[in-house]
Design an enzyme around this catalytic site. Structure first.
Site, PDB file in Angstrom:
ATOM      1  N   HIS A   1       5.115  12.302 -65.330  1.00 34.19           N
ATOM      2  CA  HIS A   1       5.872  13.270 -64.480  1.00 34.19           C
ATOM      3  C   HIS A   1       5.772  14.424 -65.815  1.00 34.19           C
ATOM      4  O   HIS A   1       6.910  13.370 -66.804  1.00 34.19           O
ATOM      5  CB  HIS A   1       7.268  13.276 -63.300  1.00 34.19           C
ATOM      6  CG  HIS A   1       7.615  14.072 -62.735  1.00 34.19           C
ATOM      7  ND1 HIS A   1       8.886  15.258 -63.530  1.00 34.19           N
ATOM      8  CD2 HIS A   1       7.772  14.198 -61.348  1.00 34.19           C
ATOM      9  CE1 HIS A   1       8.767  16.167 -62.817  1.00 34.19           C
ATOM     10  NE2 HIS A   1       8.430  15.421 -61.461  1.00 34.19           N
TER      11      HIS A   1
ATOM     12  N   GLU B   1       0.230  19.690 -61.648  1.00 34.19           N
ATOM     13  CA  GLU B   1       1.360  20.210 -61.143  1.00 34.19           C
ATOM     14  C   GLU B   1       1.753  20.681 -61.918  1.00 34.19           C
ATOM     15  O   GLU B   1       2.135  20.288 -63.612  1.00 34.19           O
ATOM     16  CB  GLU B   1       3.194  18.816 -61.230  1.00 34.19           C
ATOM     17  CG  GLU B   1       4.095  19.154 -60.857  1.00 34.19           C
ATOM     18  CD  GLU B   1       4.951  18.408 -60.539  1.00 34.19           C
ATOM     19  OE1 GLU B   1       5.662  18.276 -58.951  1.00 34.19           O
ATOM     20  OE2 GLU B   1       5.145  17.501 -61.334  1.00 34.19           O
TER      21      GLU B   1
HETATM   22  P1  PGA Z   1       9.680  20.549 -57.443  1.00 31.80           P
HETATM   23  O1  PGA Z   1       9.880  19.632 -58.414  1.00 31.80           O
HETATM   24  O2  PGA Z   1       8.961  20.486 -55.578  1.00 31.80           O
HETATM   25  O3  PGA Z   1      11.267  21.108 -57.163  1.00 31.80           O
HETATM   26  O4  PGA Z   1       9.058  21.594 -58.077  1.00 31.80           O
HETATM   27  C1  PGA Z   1       8.131  18.869 -58.300  1.00 31.80           C
HETATM   28  C2  PGA Z   1       8.049  17.553 -58.855  1.00 31.80           C
HETATM   29  O5  PGA Z   1       8.278  17.788 -60.110  1.00 31.80           O
HETATM   30  O6  PGA Z   1       7.866  16.680 -58.490  1.00 31.80           O
END
Ligand code: PGA
Length: 238
Positions: free
Chosen positions: A89, A159
């Site tokens: 992450h 992401e």
């Molecule tokens: P968010 O975070 O939905 O608050 O943007 C997603 C994550 O980083 O898991």
């Protein structure tokens, strides 16, 4: 195929809240979705029961039974019925300098322990403005999966770093293109059709658009996942 919805609690909740959260959410889980809840590690024992969602870890250590103060191994997580783990992450990269080599070891250790790794990848805003997203993704996949045999249960979460917690998301065409790019790249190199989820500012509002992106196999939800009312609305949309 069931859509996968991953709820990443990050560092939210305290002991009493988590008990209440489990009580509220357990009856809301849709049968046609694979819901994975990733609580803070200290709350993992609270989720060790017969629930209709799966338990995920936000992180883990690739070493086993070693002198590594403060860490939790995937072997230990497995003993609490953890089935999934977020790996790489961007917040772990930002706060703990996780390298691609470390991420590679974590993926191997997950697979050794029958935990499904969910590899997070995505570009920063600078990389996006320089149109470097395909290069960033290609390099990440190559280094993080080096020497690893994956099958079609493998999950990548696209992401974009700039979308996390910002309320901003890429447009649907951009997401479709990148998700197809990831799927094609993995197929070309590993001959498997993996699953790709989207994460970054997913909530009941942004989902109205995101839900129409056919290529997506699910979503990673961060801040919105701690609000049970919002989760209920999210389950109704997806
Ligand atoms: P968010 O975070 O939905 O608050 O943007 C997603 C994550 O980083 O898991």
């Amino acid at each position: 195929m069931k859509k996968i919805i991953v709820l990443n609690h990050k560092m939210n909740f305290e002991k009493d809240d988590i008990v209440k959260y489990i009580r509220n959410i357990k009856d809301m889980i849709p049968a046609d979705k694979e819901v994975v809840i990733c609580p803070s590690s200290c709350f993992i024992p609270y989720f060790d029961g017969k629930y209709n969602f799966k338990l995920g870890a936000q992180n883990g250590m690739y070493k086993v039974r070693s002198s590594c103060t403060g860490e939790i191994s995937f072997e230990q997580l497995k003993s609490f019925n953890v089935k999934y783990a977020l790996i790489g992450h961007s917040e772990r990269i930002a706060h703990f300098n996780e390298s691609n080599q470390m991420i590679n070891k974590k993926i191997k250790s997950c697979l050794d322990n029958n935990i499904l790794p969910m590899l997070c990848i995505g570009e920063t805003d600078v990389e996006k403005s320089l149109r470097k997203t395909p290069r960033v993704i290609t390099n990440k996949i190559k280094e993080c999966l080096s020497g690893i045999k994956i099958d079609d249960s493998f999950i990548i979460i696209y992401e974009p770093v700039w979308a996390i917690g910002s309320g901003k998301i890429p447009n649907s065409k951009e997401i479709s293109e990148i998700v197809n790019f990831i799927k094609d790249l993995v197929y070309l190199n590993y001959k498997v059709d993996i699953k790709v989820l989207y994460g970054g500012s997913v909530n009941a509002t942004t989902l109205k658009t995101l839900v129409n992106i056919e290529e997506l196999d699910g979503f990673l939800i961060g801040s919105a996942s701690v609000d049970v009312e919002q989760i209920k609305r999210i389950f109704d949309i997806i």
